[in-house]
Structures are given as structure tokens and as C-alpha cells.
Motif scaffolding. Structure first.
Motif, PDB file in Angstrom:
ATOM      1  N   ASN A 260       0.874  -1.184   0.000  1.00 11.61           N
ATOM      2  CA  ASN A 260       0.000   0.000   0.000  1.00 11.61           C
ATOM      3  C   ASN A 260       0.904   1.224   0.000  1.00 11.61           C
ATOM      4  O   ASN A 260       1.566   1.510   1.001  1.00 11.61           O
ATOM      5  CB  ASN A 260      -0.917  -0.016   1.227  1.00 11.61           C
ATOM      6  CG  ASN A 260      -2.040   1.007   1.117  1.00 11.61           C
ATOM      7  OD1 ASN A 260      -1.841   2.101   0.618  1.00 11.61           O
ATOM      8  ND2 ASN A 260      -3.229   0.635   1.593  1.00 11.61           N
ATOM      9  N   LEU A 261       0.936   1.933  -1.123  1.00 12.15           N
ATOM     10  CA  LEU A 261       1.847   3.061  -1.270  1.00 12.15           C
ATOM     11  C   LEU A 261       1.471   4.213  -0.339  1.00 12.15           C
ATOM     12  O   LEU A 261       2.346   4.875   0.236  1.00 12.15           O
ATOM     13  CB  LEU A 261       1.858   3.548  -2.721  1.00 12.15           C
ATOM     14  CG  LEU A 261       2.834   4.690  -3.035  1.00 12.15           C
ATOM     15  CD1 LEU A 261       4.264   4.296  -2.729  1.00 12.15           C
ATOM     16  CD2 LEU A 261       2.687   5.127  -4.497  1.00 12.15           C
ATOM     17  N   ALA A 262       0.190   4.487  -0.143  1.00 10.14           N
ATOM     18  CA  ALA A 262      -0.231   5.595   0.717  1.00 10.14           C
ATOM     19  C   ALA A 262       0.197   5.348   2.163  1.00 10.14           C
ATOM     20  O   ALA A 262       0.711   6.245   2.849  1.00 10.14           O
ATOM     21  CB  ALA A 262      -1.746   5.778   0.616  1.00 10.14           C
ATOM     22  N   VAL A 263      -0.027   4.134   2.651  1.00 13.03           N
ATOM     23  CA  VAL A 263       0.400   3.795   4.013  1.00 13.03           C
ATOM     24  C   VAL A 263       1.916   3.882   4.133  1.00 13.03           C
ATOM     25  O   VAL A 263       2.452   4.351   5.156  1.00 13.03           O
ATOM     26  CB  VAL A 263      -0.115   2.395   4.397  1.00 13.03           C
ATOM     27  CG1 VAL A 263       0.433   1.965   5.752  1.00 13.03           C
ATOM     28  CG2 VAL A 263      -1.639   2.368   4.410  1.00 13.03           C
ATOM     29  N   ALA A 264       2.613   3.470   3.084  1.00 16.20           N
ATOM     30  CA  ALA A 264       4.071   3.537   3.106  1.00 16.20           C
ATOM     31  C   ALA A 264       4.556   4.986   3.209  1.00 16.20           C
ATOM     32  O   ALA A 264       5.520   5.285   3.932  1.00 16.20           O
ATOM     33  CB  ALA A 264       4.646   2.865   1.855  1.00 16.20           C
ATOM     34  N   VAL A 265       3.891   5.900   2.521  1.00 16.32           N
ATOM     35  CA  VAL A 265       4.277   7.314   2.588  1.00 16.32           C
ATOM     36  C   VAL A 265       4.055   7.864   3.989  1.00 16.32           C
ATOM     37  O   VAL A 265       4.902   8.581   4.549  1.00 16.32           O
ATOM     38  CB  VAL A 265       3.491   8.123   1.539  1.00 16.32           C
ATOM     39  CG1 VAL A 265       3.709   9.610   1.755  1.00 16.32           C
ATOM     40  CG2 VAL A 265       3.914   7.726   0.131  1.00 16.32           C
ATOM     41  N   VAL A 266       2.907   7.533   4.593  1.00 18.80           N
ATOM     42  CA  VAL A 266       2.635   7.992   5.962  1.00 18.80           C
ATOM     43  C   VAL A 266       3.685   7.454   6.923  1.00 18.80           C
ATOM     44  O   VAL A 266       4.201   8.180   7.795  1.00 18.80           O
ATOM     45  CB  VAL A 266       1.218   7.563   6.382  1.00 18.80           C
ATOM     46  CG1 VAL A 266       0.982   7.885   7.859  1.00 18.80           C
ATOM     47  CG2 VAL A 266       0.164   8.249   5.521  1.00 18.80           C
ATOM     48  N   MET A 267       4.033   6.203   6.788  1.00 21.09           N
ATOM     49  CA  MET A 267       5.034   5.599   7.664  1.00 21.09           C
ATOM     50  C   MET A 267       6.418   6.205   7.432  1.00 21.09           C
ATOM     51  O   MET A 267       7.214   6.362   8.377  1.00 21.09           O
ATOM     52  CB  MET A 267       5.066   4.092   7.451  1.00 21.09           C
ATOM     53  CG  MET A 267       3.767   3.393   7.863  1.00 21.09           C
ATOM     54  SD  MET A 267       3.789   1.607   7.571  1.00 21.09           S
ATOM     55  CE  MET A 267       5.028   1.094   8.751  1.00 21.09           C
ATOM     56  N   MET A 268       6.729   6.574   6.190  1.00 25.43           N
ATOM     57  CA  MET A 268       8.025   7.216   5.910  1.00 25.43           C
ATOM     58  C   MET A 268       8.112   8.600   6.555  1.00 25.43           C
ATOM     59  O   MET A 268       9.182   9.012   7.011  1.00 25.43           O
ATOM     60  CB  MET A 268       8.232   7.327   4.398  1.00 25.43           C
ATOM     61  CG  MET A 268       8.602   6.035   3.724  1.00 25.43           C
ATOM     62  SD  MET A 268       8.925   6.252   1.954  1.00 25.43           S
ATOM     63  CE  MET A 268       9.355   4.567   1.490  1.00 25.43           C
ATOM     64  N   VAL A 269       6.989   9.307   6.587  1.00 26.95           N
ATOM     65  CA  VAL A 269       6.989  10.614   7.256  1.00 26.95           C
ATOM     66  C   VAL A 269       7.309  10.451   8.738  1.00 26.95           C
ATOM     67  O   VAL A 269       8.129  11.184   9.313  1.00 26.95           O
ATOM     68  CB  VAL A 269       5.630  11.316   7.051  1.00 26.95           C
ATOM     69  CG1 VAL A 269       5.537  12.568   7.922  1.00 26.95           C
ATOM     70  CG2 VAL A 269       5.423  11.671   5.592  1.00 26.95           C
ATOM     71  N   VAL A 270       6.701   9.464   9.378  1.00 27.78           N
ATOM     72  CA  VAL A 270       6.967   9.214  10.793  1.00 27.78           C
ATOM     73  C   VAL A 270       8.413   8.744  10.982  1.00 27.78           C
ATOM     74  O   VAL A 270       9.082   9.120  11.959  1.00 27.78           O
ATOM     75  CB  VAL A 270       5.965   8.191  11.352  1.00 27.78           C
ATOM     76  CG1 VAL A 270       6.273   7.878  12.812  1.00 27.78           C
ATOM     77  CG2 VAL A 270       4.545   8.712  11.219  1.00 27.78           C
ATOM     78  N   ALA A 271       8.908   7.929  10.052  1.00 30.64           N
ATOM     79  CA  ALA A 271      10.314   7.508  10.130  1.00 30.64           C
ATOM     80  C   ALA A 271      11.255   8.703  10.025  1.00 30.64           C
ATOM     81  O   ALA A 271      12.290   8.769  10.713  1.00 30.64           O
ATOM     82  CB  ALA A 271      10.610   6.501   9.022  1.00 30.64           C
ATOM     83  N   GLY A 272      10.889   9.676   9.184  1.00 28.89           N
ATOM     84  CA  GLY A 272      11.692  10.900   9.110  1.00 28.89           C
ATOM     85  C   GLY A 272      11.652  11.683  10.405  1.00 28.89           C
ATOM     86  O   GLY A 272      12.662  12.254  10.837  1.00 28.89           O
TER      87      GLY A 272
END
Length: 338
Positions: A260-272
């Protein structure tokens, strides 16, 4: 016959021309003068100094040297005096600044001593109708000296950013769980980390550094360094994002790109956000350590503060008194039984 006996070639009068009185006087005076004259005598030199040696020219020439030497000496003396005045002004300025800081510390200490009972806790800033009252008192302008106020505020902002990141991690793990039901463990752990690490971080590393800057406490500094070092290590682990650990880090977010690309983007923001927390933690740890070295704190001073705090603590005194009483009662009971 007598006429024939005379020499016809001889003058009738035997006259010596060198016997003339004028010649004799001249020659005798010249001889006396020649015999007594000494060209190197002091009298003759004194008689001819006025006409042969230009005294005025030789005596007026070196008059420039004393004037230049005097001017250079006056200039160096003036420069030295100006330097001394500048140093004295700088010392007076530093003394006034130290006196002002000492007066501020004394006023702050006096205010804490007289108003300890009058001050009310103001953090967290809860409304009046809320059933829970504030638990801590916090005032940067009053408690923290000016030279440490900025770094202390930065530590407070880091704690706020840390809490916001943990809340966003709950949202990201929720999205992670909705995308794949097998990730429910991460969602549950993210809630636990938010509820646990938010207050614990405030009590265990933010309040100690606040107290350290407020009262110049060596024990608070050492406690902060010990706890915050592990906090930075936790930031790095959260940034990595190991699966099933309740953290929306880089590994977990990258693994969600194909699902799921959208979930991956949200998780990458938190990882940042976790990455920023780790970087800011390292930077602020070094800044606090540099401030700590200027305060004159030491490990021996921390030990002394800890021992004094333990001995003067009312709770420790009550526990020690209770233990001593129970031990005495037990010993008395054994003696009565025997």
C-alpha cells in the motif's frame, strides 16, 4: 811704507753688515719666537678657535635628535596609558556583569526560599474545571539563568516534538494495521510507547536537565546524561523500524511500498520524524555537555549532593526509623523469649 803694507782689496772700514742693529733685533726676535712657539699649545689653540672652527654650525646640527627621542617617548607613554585605561574599563565592565549575575542568583534564591509555599504548579497547563491539577512548576524566565535559558527551552521543545512523534507513530501503526491485519502487534505496542514514554521522558530526562540548569546540580546533570544516552539509542531503534517492535521506521515503511503506497508514505513521514529526533538528541546532548563543563560540576560533587539528599529526605528518614524500630522490637522480643 805703511801705505804699501795695507791690503788694497780690503774695505777701509771693517763693517759687518749682520751687526746692524735692526737686523740683530729682527733676528733675535725671530729666534725667540721660533724657539717658544708650539702649534699644539692650549693658548694658541684658544686664540685661533674663534676664527678657524665654525662653532655655530657644529653645535646646531644634532639638536633634532633629542626632540625626536622626546616625542617618541611621549607617544609610547600615551599609548601605554590608553591601553591601561581600556583594560581597566574592560575589567570594570566584567566586574559589573558578574555582580549583576550574582545579584540575580541571590534574588532568585531568596524568591524560592520565601515563595516556595506560595508558588502553585503550572504545568501541564490544564483548565480549571479539569479534575487533575498541574503537577510541576515551570518558569524559564524566573528559574533558569539567562546563559542556560536557550538550551533549556530547546530541550523542552525536543520533548514536545518527541511526544508528537510518538502520537503520529500511533496513527501510522494504525494505518499499518489496517493495510495488513498481521501488524496488530505494532499498533498495540505503539499505543503502549506513547502512553509510557511521553510522561517517563518528561520526568526522567527533561526535568533533570531543567533542575540541573536551575540549581547547578551535578547529580541532576549526571542523571540526565545517563538517561538521555539511552533515549538517543531508543530514537535510533525507532528510526530503523524493526518489524513487530511498534515503530514506524524505515524498514517497516519500505516493506509497505509494494502493499500500500499511501500507508508507506505515511510511515516514511513518521520515520523521518524519528530520524530528526535522533539527530536533535545527539546535537543537544553535546550542547548540554558543553554547558555542563562550564558550570564546574563534577562526579564527586554529584556524590556529595546524592548523599545529602538521601540523608535529608523525609521518606528515607521515615523508612530508616521504621526499620530501626522494628529491628529493636525484634531484638527485645528475642531477649524476652530467652
Amino acid at each position: 811704507m805703511s801705505g804699501f803694507d795695507s791690503n788694497p782689496f780690503v774695505d777701509p772700514v771693517d763693517v759687518n753688515p749682520f751687526q746692524d742693529p735692526s737686523i740683530t733685533q729682527a733676528t733675535s726676535g725671530a729666534a725667540e719666537n721660533n724657539g717658544e712657539f708650539n702649534p699644539f699649545s692650549a693658548i694658541d689653540m684658544g686664540n685661533h678657535t674663534g676664527t678657524t672652527i665654525p662653532v655655530s654650525g657644529s653645535s646646531s646640527q644634532p639638536a633634532v635628535l633629542p626632540t625626536s627621542v622626546e616625542q617618541s617617548a611621549q607617544a609610547s607613554a600615551a599609548a601605554g596609558q590608553a591601553d591601561l585605561i581600556r583594560q581597566q574599563e574592560e575589567l570594570e565592565r566584567k566586574a559589573a556583569e558578574l555582580e549583576r549575575k550574582e545579584q540575580e542568583l541571590q534574588n532568585r534564591a531568596a524568591g524560592r526560599a520565601t515563595n516556595t509555599g506560595a508558588k502553585e504548579n503550572n504545568w501541564p497547563p490544564l483548565p480549571k474545571f479539569f479534575p487533575v491539577n498541574p503537577c510541576f512548576y515551570q518558569d524559564f524566565e524566573e528559574d533558569i539563568p539567562e546563559e542556560y535559558r536557550r538550551i533549556c527551552k530547546r530541550m523542552y521543545y525536543l520533548w514536545m516534538f518527541h511526544s508528537a512523534t510518538l502520537f503520529l507513530n500511533v496513527m501510522a501503526c494504525l494505518a499499518y494495521f489496517t493495510a495488513d491485519a498481521q501488524n496488530g502487534v505494532d499498533f498495540g505496542l505503539s499505543i503502549l510507547w506513547f502512553l509510557l514514554f511521553t510522561p517517563v521522558s518528561f520526568i526522567c530526562w527533561y526535568r533533570p536537565v531543567y533542575k540541573a540548569f536551575r540549581s547547578d546540580s551535578s547529580f541532576s546533570f549526571f542523571f540526565f546524561f545517563f538517561v538521555f544516552f539511552f533515549q538517543v539509542a531508543v530514537y535510533i531503534i525507532q528510526c530503523v523500524g524493526i518489524p513487530k517492535w511498534g515503530n514506524s521506521g524505515w524498514i517497516a515503511s519500505i516493506s509497505m511500498i509494494r502493499i500500500n503506497l499511501a500507508v508507506a508514505v505515511v510511515m516514511m513521514v513518521v520515520a523521518g520524524f524519528f530520524t530528526v529526533n535522533a539527530c536533535l538528541g545527539v546535537i543537544l546532548l553535546k550542547m548540554v555537555h558543553s554547558k555542563y563543563r562550564r558550570t564546574g560540576a563534577s562526579f564527586s560533587k554529584a556524590q556529595q549532593e546524592f548523599s545529602q539528599g538521601v540523608l535529608t529526605s523525609r521518606t528515607v528518614q521515615n523508612v530508616a526509623a521504621g526499620a530501626a524500630t522494628s529491628a529493636a522490637q525484634g531484638a527485645f522480643g528475642r531477649s524476652q523469649g530467652n
